[in-house]
Design an enzyme around this catalytic site. Structure first.
Site, PDB file in Angstrom:
ATOM      1  N   CYS A 129       0.827  -1.202   0.000  1.00 29.79           N
ATOM      2  CA  CYS A 129       0.000   0.000   0.000  1.00 29.79           C
ATOM      3  C   CYS A 129       0.869   1.263   0.000  1.00 29.79           C
ATOM      4  O   CYS A 129       1.459   1.592  -1.012  1.00 29.79           O
ATOM      5  CB  CYS A 129      -0.998  -0.026   1.141  1.00 29.79           C
ATOM      6  SG  CYS A 129      -2.353   1.170   0.912  1.00 29.79           S
ATOM      7  N   HIS A 174      -3.607  -5.314   0.363  1.00 29.03           N
ATOM      8  CA  HIS A 174      -3.158  -5.627   1.721  1.00 29.03           C
ATOM      9  C   HIS A 174      -3.124  -7.137   1.960  1.00 29.03           C
ATOM     10  O   HIS A 174      -4.027  -7.705   2.566  1.00 29.03           O
ATOM     11  CB  HIS A 174      -4.085  -4.968   2.747  1.00 29.03           C
ATOM     12  CG  HIS A 174      -3.890  -3.499   2.870  1.00 29.03           C
ATOM     13  ND1 HIS A 174      -3.020  -2.921   3.775  1.00 29.03           N
ATOM     14  CD2 HIS A 174      -4.432  -2.464   2.175  1.00 29.03           C
ATOM     15  CE1 HIS A 174      -3.042  -1.607   3.652  1.00 29.03           C
ATOM     16  NE2 HIS A 174      -3.896  -1.306   2.682  1.00 29.03           N
ATOM     17  N   GLU A 192      -1.304  -8.636   4.059  1.00 25.35           N
ATOM     18  CA  GLU A 192      -1.043  -8.926   5.472  1.00 25.35           C
ATOM     19  C   GLU A 192      -2.322  -9.186   6.262  1.00 25.35           C
ATOM     20  O   GLU A 192      -2.292  -9.808   7.327  1.00 25.35           O
ATOM     21  CB  GLU A 192      -0.256  -7.776   6.109  1.00 25.35           C
ATOM     22  CG  GLU A 192      -1.063  -6.578   6.573  1.00 25.35           C
ATOM     23  CD  GLU A 192      -1.613  -5.705   5.444  1.00 25.35           C
ATOM     24  OE1 GLU A 192      -2.452  -4.818   5.715  1.00 25.35           O
ATOM     25  OE2 GLU A 192      -1.202  -5.905   4.281  1.00 25.35           O
TER      26      GLU A 192
END
Length: 250
Positions: A111, A217, A219
């Site tokens: 990001c 994203h 994660e």
């Protein structure tokens, strides 16, 4: 064998109306641990410490997302009224990224971190992708965190690219929580994935070892997503290889 040390640059925010804090969202720390690494938070010290001093102590560099945006002056953009910037993070990460690539330190940008790598190599950004004709609105939906991080659109991976080889898929469904996006790719950066509107969603640094960045994203609950797990697994393996090559033994 000692755990590979994965450096995560901090944001620097004024909190509680009293003082600055250096911080990283917990999900990035958890993801770094999930790679088999030991996270090391890097304060946003700007030019107070040389990048080489930092890189001598880490085996990988994880560039996190953040609500803040890169100051437009770094890519020839126009300041945006009311924009949330983090000048000290910019001053820390931009030279650190270039030095990490030159030193062969594995790098994964996410990001804001994805945008930082682009700017570090001379690329530019759209400050509001949704305002660009024929572009999608890439901002997150209102609602719970599960709704915000839910898959929002497809990305198409470049055939034969690093991500395609790593993940074994040509299309992915990804989340989307960003207002800004790539306008022009920086030097040495090669597109690895595109959104349906053509926006670059992932790239690699050409001629580098493991140096990848994605706009989405991975994660977020990465253990529940096989493709995100594969991405972090590959990053962790590259960090472990560097740690072993530099004799970081337990």
């Amino acid at each position: 064998m000692a755990l590979p040390v994965i450096g995560i640059p901090c944001c620097r925010w004024w909190l509680n109306g009293t003082q600055f804090f250096h911080l990283v969202a917990e999900k990035y720390v958890e993801a770094a641990c999930g790679t088999g690494g030991l996270p090391l938070l890097i304060p946003a010290f700007g030019d107070a410490v040389a990048p080489d001093e930092v890189l001598a102590r880490i085996d990988g560099l994880l560039l996190s997302g953040s609500p803040s945006n890169i100051e437009p002056q770094h890519y020839g953009g126009t300041p945006v009224a009311g924009d949330f910037n983090d000048a000290r993070r910019d001053a820390t990460t931009l030279p650190l990224i270039r030095a990490a690539v030159d030193a062969g330190v594995p790098l994964l940008g996410i990001c804001r971190g994805f945008q930082e790598v682009n700017v570090a190599f001379g690329g530019s950004l759209h400050t509001a992708v949704h305002a660009v004709p024929e572009m999608l609105d890439h901002r997150e939906p209102k609602g719970s965190r599960d709704e915000m991080y839910a898959p929002a659109h497809e990305v198409t991976l470049v055939e034969g690219g690093r991500l395609h080889a790593l993940l074994g898929e040509r299309t992915l469904r990804v989340n989307s929580l960003h207002q800004q996006g790539i306008a022009t790719l920086g030097a040495r950066l090669v597109a690895e994935a595109h959104a349906p509107d053509g926006l670059v969603e992932a790239f690699r640094v050409d001629g580098a070892g493991f140096a990848l960045a994605v706009q989405w994203h991975p994660e977020w609950r990465f253990r529940d997503n096989p493709l995100s797990s594969a991405l972090f697994g590959a990053f962790g393996a590259a960090c472990a290889e560097r740690a072993a090559a530099h004799g970081r033994q337990a």
